[in-house]
Write a protein that holds these residues in place. Structure first.
Motif, PDB file in Angstrom:
ATOM      1  N   GLU A   1       2.396   8.492   9.386  1.00  0.00           N
ATOM      2  CA  GLU A   1       1.019   8.087   9.091  1.00  0.00           C
ATOM      3  C   GLU A   1       0.180   7.972  10.362  1.00  0.00           C
ATOM      4  OE1 GLU A   1       1.690   4.525   6.835  1.00  0.00           O
ATOM      5  OE2 GLU A   1       1.893   5.624   4.948  1.00  0.00           O
ATOM      6  N   LYS A   2       0.849   7.714  11.497  1.00  0.00           N
ATOM      7  CA  LYS A   2       0.149   7.620  12.788  1.00  0.00           C
ATOM      8  C   LYS A   2      -0.042   8.985  13.436  1.00  0.00           C
ATOM      9  CE  LYS A   2       1.920   3.025  13.860  1.00  0.00           C
ATOM     10  NZ  LYS A   2       2.834   2.264  14.733  1.00  0.00           N
TER      11      LYS A   2
ATOM     12  N   GLU B   1       9.957   2.965   8.651  1.00  0.00           N
ATOM     13  CA  GLU B   1       9.509   3.141  10.036  1.00  0.00           C
ATOM     14  C   GLU B   1       9.113   4.592  10.293  1.00  0.00           C
ATOM     15  OE1 GLU B   1       8.890   0.685  12.230  1.00  0.00           O
ATOM     16  OE2 GLU B   1       9.403  -0.618  10.542  1.00  0.00           O
TER      17      GLU B   1
ATOM     18  N   LYS C   1       5.757   5.191   8.744  1.00  0.00           N
ATOM     19  CA  LYS C   1       4.687   4.652   9.592  1.00  0.00           C
ATOM     20  C   LYS C   1       4.362   5.626  10.725  1.00  0.00           C
ATOM     21  CE  LYS C   1       5.780  -0.213   8.879  1.00  0.00           C
ATOM     22  NZ  LYS C   1       6.312  -1.434   9.509  1.00  0.00           N
TER      23      LYS C   1
END
Length: 50
Positions: free
Chosen positions: A18-19, A12, A15
């Protein structure tokens, strides 16, 4: 940076990174495992575990 070779194992959090999320030193919690890496049997056919 001191932890350039550290591995991130939280999917998580990866992620979020990466955002575009960028944690600051003031709101970052670090957990470090000091145990030896898990070593499966000699016949292990998968990827090297950590």
């Amino acid at each position: 940076m001191l932890l350039d070779n550290a591995k991130i194992s939280d999917p998580e959090f990866i992620k979020d990174l990466e955002k575009g999320y960028s944690p600051t030193l003031n709101n970052l919690l670090v957990t470090i495992s000091l145990s030896l890496p898990y070593a499966p049997s000699e016949n292990w056919e998968g990827e090297p575990p950590c």
